[in-house]
Design a protein around this motif. Structure first.
Motif, short mmCIF file in Angstrom:
data_model
loop_
_atom_site.label_atom_id
_atom_site.label_comp_id
_atom_site.label_asym_id
_atom_site.label_seq_id
_atom_site.Cartn_x
_atom_site.Cartn_y
_atom_site.Cartn_z
N GLY A 1 2.00 -7.48 8.99
CA GLY A 1 1.20 -6.47 8.32
C GLY A 1 0.40 -7.04 7.16
N VAL A 2 1.02 -7.91 6.38
CA VAL A 2 0.32 -8.56 5.26
C VAL A 2 -0.88 -9.34 5.79
N ALA B 1 -3.33 0.69 -0.26
CA ALA B 1 -1.95 0.24 -0.41
C ALA B 1 -0.96 1.39 -0.54
N GLY B 2 -1.22 2.34 -1.42
CA GLY B 2 -0.28 3.41 -1.67
C GLY B 2 0.03 4.23 -0.43
N TRP B 3 -1.03 4.58 0.30
CA TRP B 3 -0.85 5.35 1.53
C TRP B 3 -0.02 4.57 2.56
N LEU B 4 -0.35 3.30 2.72
CA LEU B 4 0.33 2.49 3.72
C LEU B 4 1.81 2.30 3.40
N ILE B 5 2.11 1.98 2.16
CA ILE B 5 3.51 1.79 1.77
C ILE B 5 4.27 3.11 1.88
N GLY B 6 3.66 4.19 1.45
CA GLY B 6 4.31 5.50 1.56
C GLY B 6 4.58 5.88 3.00
N LEU B 7 3.59 5.67 3.88
CA LEU B 7 3.77 5.98 5.29
C LEU B 7 4.86 5.10 5.91
N GLY B 8 4.88 3.82 5.53
CA GLY B 8 5.87 2.90 6.08
C GLY B 8 7.29 3.30 5.69
N LEU B 9 7.49 3.63 4.42
CA LEU B 9 8.82 4.03 3.97
C LEU B 9 9.24 5.36 4.61
N LEU C 1 5.46 -2.89 9.78
CA LEU C 1 4.02 -3.14 9.84
C LEU C 1 3.28 -2.42 8.73
N LEU C 2 3.54 -1.13 8.56
CA LEU C 2 2.79 -0.33 7.59
C LEU C 2 3.07 -0.78 6.15
N VAL C 3 4.34 -1.02 5.85
CA VAL C 3 4.65 -1.51 4.49
C VAL C 3 3.99 -2.86 4.27
#
Length: 393
Positions: free
Chosen positions: A62-63, A130-138, A195-197
């Motif tokens: 993901g990174v 970033a915020g959306w992706l990390i939030g969705l991943g968690l 992946l999302l995180v």
């Protein structure tokens, strides 16, 4: 004029490459070191790396996708189209190589086909910050396992579900798709959380010391709390619930006892009880497992980024290994299946030293690894075709 390899290394984050090296070495250790040590206990290699090394690979995927598609500036419009085309081309190369490696009699659960599918899953999320992706991943670390458990009720997972190859794709495409998405060793449905995180982390300014500290501290806290929470739940009656439920037709590598946190699963939890979603066992895909391994991955990445700030170019030899993990992982699978099986003396040392002996001079004098170069050519060609099509309209 600076050498090509030097120019390439300046563009890269050595800490990210070093984290990839840690993931590769961790996966090698779980492949060639025995699961159970001479004392009858889970071996140190599996205690440290089982589940964590492959999760680190997925987070770093993901990174990499985020860094290749704009870094802190997500692509939009035509930029998204070119980034999506390049990502899809890389996915195709990874997937094809995975199918080929799956045909080797290595005894390993080859990750590359799952990895390729994850690249395709990333496409609709490329525009997010970033915020959306990390939030969705968690969030998906909780939602994904519940959805997986529900979809797998009544399904008997085949023993060979973890290794898709050309043969399984041609003879049983539906079963292969089910394995990749739901029942296999690295099921995309639940692994999308990694992946999302990872994409969210790749959208952060990773060259800043503060971001590295945040990743190291936050990742460590997430890993400890999720693991400790699962252990507390097991000790408080959860283990008795699991013993009563049993594993049904699901297969594990050990009994249901107080060592359940160290027992290896095969990508999914048994469906005999929803209580199974409370375990943190490696490759179980339960929420505590996903959160714990996510935390470990973030902590390793943060520590490697901090190490880059501390030692600078001295980290380059380790980063060189991590810069060509696609090639080295593929070579490792082939060698395990042929001339360097896990039964040789000091297998872990031999495979690790060989990886370093190949990567360091190759990176220094050639640049990209062979398979990395093929993926880059495919990605650049896809970008060019999208741009040409756009200019002709």
């Amino acid at each position: 004029m600076p050498e090509r390899s030097t120019i390439l290394s300046r563009r890269r984050l050595l800490g990210v490459d070093a984290a990839r090296a840690v993931a590769l070495i961790g996966m090698i250790s779980t492949h060639v070191e025995p699961h159970i040590g001479p004392d009858g206990q889970t071996s140190l290699a599996h205690v440290l790396a089982a589940g964590r090394a492959s999760a680190l690979f997925a987070v770093l995927a993901g990174v990499s996708i985020a860094l290749a598609s704009g870094g802190t500036s997500p692509p939009h419009g035509r930029g998204w189209a070119t980034a999506a085309a390049a990502t899809t081309a890389r996915a195709a190369v990874i997937f094809v190589v995975g199918l080929v490696l799956g045909a080797f009699d290595s005894g390993l659960a080859v990750i590359l086909c799952y990895y390729g599918v994850l690249f395709v899953v990333a496409l609709p999320f490329l525009r997010l910050r970033a915020g959306w992706l990390i939030g969705l991943g968690l969030t998906w670390a909780f939602v994904g396992p519940v959805l997986s458990q529900w979809l797998r009720l009544g399904i008997e997972t085949p023993l060979d579900s973890g290794v898709p190859n050309v043969g399984t794709l041609l003879t049983d495409p539906v079963g292969t798709a089910s394995s990749l998405l739901l029942t296999g060793y690295y099921p995309v449905l639940t692994w999308t959380a990694y992946l999302l995180v990872g994409m969210g982390v790749g959208r952060l300014p990773l060259r800043r010391v503060g971001v590295a500290v945040w990743l190291a501290v936050g990742g460590t806290a997430l890993a400890v709390l999720s693991y400790a929470g699962s252990a507390w739940w097991l000790a408080g009656g959860g283990l008795a619930e699991l013993e009563a439920a049993g594993t049904g037709r699901h297969f594990t590598t050990g009994p249901i006892d107080d060592d359940i946190l160290h027992v290896g699963f095969f990508g999914t939890t048994p469906t005999t009880s929803w209580e199974w979603l409370g375990i943190a066992s490696p490759h179980s895909g339960a929420p505590p497992d996903l959160l714990h391994t996510l935390g470990c991955a973030l902590a390793v990445l943060g520590l490697m980024l901090l190490l880059e700030h501390a030692v600078g170019r001295a980290l380059w030899p380790v980063a060189a290994i991590g810069s060509m993990t696609f090639t080295l992982y593929s070579l490792h699978v082939v060698l395990v299946a042929t001339v360097l099986p896990e039964t040789i003396d000091d297998a872990f040392l031999v495979h690790t030293v060989l990886a370093a002996a190949i990567a360091i001079p190759w990176r220094r004098y050639v640049g990209r690894g062979p398979l990395e170069a093929v993926a880059a050519v495919a990605a650049n060609g896809a970008r060019r075709r999208v741009r040409e099509h756009a200019t002709q309209r």
